[in-house]
Scaffold this active site. Structure first.
Site, PDB file in Angstrom:
ATOM      1  N   THR A   8       0.846  -1.197   0.000  1.00 28.63           N
ATOM      2  CA  THR A   8       0.000   0.000   0.000  1.00 28.63           C
ATOM      3  C   THR A   8       0.876   1.238   0.000  1.00 28.63           C
ATOM      4  OG1 THR A   8      -1.644   1.275   1.240  1.00 28.63           O
ATOM      5  CG2 THR A   8      -0.207  -0.104   2.548  1.00 28.63           C
ATOM      6  N   ASN A  10      -0.538   4.009   1.292  1.00 29.62           N
ATOM      7  CA  ASN A  10      -1.216   4.803   2.321  1.00 29.62           C
ATOM      8  C   ASN A  10      -0.492   4.601   3.656  1.00 29.62           C
ATOM      9  OD1 ASN A  10      -3.014   5.332   4.524  1.00 29.62           O
ATOM     10  ND2 ASN A  10      -4.704   5.436   3.072  1.00 29.62           N
ATOM     11  N   LYS A  11       0.129   5.690   4.160  1.00 30.83           N
ATOM     12  CA  LYS A  11       0.980   5.569   5.371  1.00 30.83           C
ATOM     13  C   LYS A  11       0.168   5.150   6.597  1.00 30.83           C
ATOM     14  CE  LYS A  11       4.752   8.659   4.122  1.00 30.83           C
ATOM     15  NZ  LYS A  11       4.289   9.283   2.859  1.00 30.83           N
ATOM     16  N   GLY A  12      -1.091   5.578   6.663  1.00 31.85           N
ATOM     17  CA  GLY A  12      -1.953   5.174   7.784  1.00 31.85           C
ATOM     18  C   GLY A  12      -2.180   3.677   7.781  1.00 31.85           C
ATOM     19  N   ASP A  70      -8.006  -3.120   0.185  1.00 30.75           N
ATOM     20  CA  ASP A  70      -8.903  -2.161  -0.451  1.00 30.75           C
ATOM     21  C   ASP A  70     -10.063  -1.950   0.503  1.00 30.75           C
ATOM     22  OD1 ASP A  70      -9.047  -0.563  -2.902  1.00 30.75           O
ATOM     23  OD2 ASP A  70     -11.059  -1.410  -3.018  1.00 30.75           O
ATOM     24  N   SER A  71     -10.296  -0.695   0.849  1.00 34.84           N
ATOM     25  CA  SER A  71     -11.273  -0.429   1.897  1.00 34.84           C
ATOM     26  C   SER A  71     -12.111   0.781   1.544  1.00 34.84           C
ATOM     27  CB  SER A  71     -10.557  -0.232   3.239  1.00 34.84           C
ATOM     28  OG  SER A  71      -9.391   0.539   3.079  1.00 34.84           O
ATOM     29  N   TYR A 154     -11.238   9.127   7.092  1.00 30.45           N
ATOM     30  CA  TYR A 154     -12.505   9.573   7.672  1.00 30.45           C
ATOM     31  C   TYR A 154     -12.570   9.354   9.186  1.00 30.45           C
ATOM     32  CZ  TYR A 154     -13.851   9.639   2.764  1.00 30.45           C
ATOM     33  OH  TYR A 154     -13.904   9.916   1.415  1.00 30.45           O
ATOM     34  N   ASP A 155     -11.476   8.917   9.817  1.00 27.11           N
ATOM     35  CA  ASP A 155     -11.509   8.581  11.249  1.00 27.11           C
ATOM     36  C   ASP A 155     -12.116   9.679  12.141  1.00 27.11           C
ATOM     37  OD1 ASP A 155     -10.527   6.044  10.888  1.00 27.11           O
ATOM     38  OD2 ASP A 155      -8.478   6.506  11.479  1.00 27.11           O
ATOM     39  N   ARG A 181     -10.321  -3.281   9.251  1.00 23.74           N
ATOM     40  CA  ARG A 181      -9.025  -3.848   8.832  1.00 23.74           C
ATOM     41  C   ARG A 181      -8.570  -4.914   9.833  1.00 23.74           C
ATOM     42  NH1 ARG A 181      -7.333   0.643   8.044  1.00 23.74           N
ATOM     43  NH2 ARG A 181      -7.955   0.580   5.860  1.00 23.74           N
TER      44      ARG A 181
HETATM   45  P1  ITT Z   1      -3.652   2.076  -1.339  1.00 22.85           P
HETATM   46  O1  ITT Z   1      -4.564   1.804  -2.506  1.00 22.85           O
HETATM   47  O2  ITT Z   1      -2.258   2.422  -1.745  1.00 22.85           O
HETATM   48  O3  ITT Z   1      -3.693   0.999  -0.305  1.00 22.85           O
HETATM   49  P2  ITT Z   1      -5.624   4.130  -0.747  1.00 22.85           P
HETATM   50  O4  ITT Z   1      -5.741   5.169   0.318  1.00 22.85           O
HETATM   51  O5  ITT Z   1      -5.826   4.576  -2.183  1.00 22.85           O
HETATM   52  O6  ITT Z   1      -4.198   3.404  -0.585  1.00 22.85           O
HETATM   53  P3  ITT Z   1      -8.059   2.591  -0.932  1.00 22.85           P
HETATM   54  O7  ITT Z   1      -8.169   2.715  -2.404  1.00 22.85           O
HETATM   55  O8  ITT Z   1      -8.379   1.269  -0.290  1.00 22.85           O
HETATM   56  O9  ITT Z   1      -6.602   2.962  -0.416  1.00 22.85           O
HETATM   57  O10 ITT Z   1      -8.954   3.732  -0.300  1.00 22.85           O
HETATM   58  C1  ITT Z   1      -9.547   3.574   0.940  1.00 22.85           C
HETATM   59  C2  ITT Z   1      -9.971   4.930   1.453  1.00 22.85           C
HETATM   60  O11 ITT Z   1     -11.037   4.705   2.414  1.00 22.85           O
HETATM   61  C3  ITT Z   1      -8.856   5.611   2.233  1.00 22.85           C
HETATM   62  O12 ITT Z   1      -8.066   6.442   1.421  1.00 22.85           O
HETATM   63  C4  ITT Z   1      -9.642   6.386   3.294  1.00 22.85           C
HETATM   64  O13 ITT Z   1     -10.144   7.582   2.740  1.00 22.85           O
HETATM   65  C5  ITT Z   1     -10.819   5.461   3.560  1.00 22.85           C
HETATM   66  N1  ITT Z   1     -10.473   4.548   4.667  1.00 22.85           N
HETATM   67  C6  ITT Z   1     -10.182   3.217   4.581  1.00 22.85           C
HETATM   68  N2  ITT Z   1      -9.863   2.728   5.788  1.00 22.85           N
HETATM   69  C7  ITT Z   1      -9.962   3.745   6.651  1.00 22.85           C
HETATM   70  C8  ITT Z   1      -9.737   3.879   8.039  1.00 22.85           C
HETATM   71  O14 ITT Z   1      -9.307   2.869   8.785  1.00 22.85           O
HETATM   72  N3  ITT Z   1      -9.947   5.072   8.589  1.00 22.85           N
HETATM   73  C9  ITT Z   1     -10.355   6.126   7.866  1.00 22.85           C
HETATM   74  N4  ITT Z   1     -10.550   6.106   6.558  1.00 22.85           N
HETATM   75  C10 ITT Z   1     -10.358   4.925   5.942  1.00 22.85           C
END
Ligand code: ITT
Length: 198
Positions: A8, A10-12, A70-71, A154-155, A181
């Site tokens: 991923t 996404n640093k979070g 993917d979330s 969106y946390d 997750r």
């Molecule tokens: P990668 O594809 O590189 O993993 P991304 O941020 O693009 O990173 P996604 O396509 O799965 O990942 O997007 C999921 C989005 O849903 C994410 O960017 C957040 O805006 C939101 N999201 C998912 N999990 C979350 C969480 O635990 N807390 C808050 N927001 C979340």
């Protein structure tokens, strides 16, 4: 010890997955650890398709077993939006997490509360040309003011009503017990135990 790439950008997510997977008997690597810079176009119609596509692309680029997530956040009053499009939920290119939260609250402001919602996570693990899937969800509601500064995305506007805390008010240990997750990772543990042992 076997290696597992956390696939991923996404640093979070990286931080949470490192913590969630710390009991698994693998060496965790991030794309930064192996100087891998890869953006995968998320053009699937489902979380499973997008998670699989990301896991396979990172596995092919690295030669490592790769775990992608993917979330998304599904809000009932928005008919399940933004869902699969949560990372891109804003008309403006280059929008931030804060922009997306403000945009969501703008779209919700005339709808009756509570704004019930759930997070969904699909984890895909690409291993030896195959893909394993595990999923999880958690339920709460969107609130009109931001609270807390932990986490990401969106946390700050996602409340667990039974705790009266937003996800951004939880420490990582607690988020990693309750989140979508966390539940997906728990569902992947039997796979790790059977396929990734020494
Ligand atoms: P990668 O594809 O590189 O993993 P991304 O941020 O693009 O990173 P996604 O396509 O799965 O990942 O997007 C999921 C989005 O849903 C994410 O960017 C957040 O805006 C939101 N999201 C998912 N999990 C979350 C969480 O635990 N807390 C808050 N927001 C979340």
């Amino acid at each position: 010890m076997k290696k597992l790439l956390i696939a991923t950008n996404n640093k979070g997510k990286v931080k949470e997955l490192q913590d969630l997977l710390k009991g698994v008997d693998v060496e965790l690597l991030t794309p930064a650890d192996i100087n891998l810079n890869l953006e995968v176009t998320e053009d699937g119609a489902t979380y499973i398709e997008n998670a699989s596509k990301k896991a396979v692309a990172f596995a092919q680029a690295s030669g490592l077993v790769s775990l992608a997530d993917d979330s998304g956040l599904e809000v009932d009053a928005l008919d399940g939006a933004p869902g699969l499009y949560s990372a891109r939920y804003h008309p403006k290119a280059g929008a931030s997490d804060a922009d997306r939260r403000a945009y969501m609250l703008e779209n919700l402001k005339d709808k009756p509360r509570p704004w019930t919602a759930h997070f969904h996570a699909t984890i895909a693990i690409a291993i030896n040309g195959k893909v394993e899937i595990a999923e999880g969800a958690c339920y709460g509601e969107i609130i009109p003011e931001e609270r807390g500064s932990n986490g990401f995305g969106y946390d700050p506007i996602f409340l667990f009503p039974e705790l009266n805390k937003t996800m951004a008010e939880l420490d990582m240990e607690t988020k990693n017990r309750l989140s979508h997750r966390a539940k997906a990772v728990v569902n992947a543990i039997p796979f790790f135990n059977s396929k990734m042992g020494r």
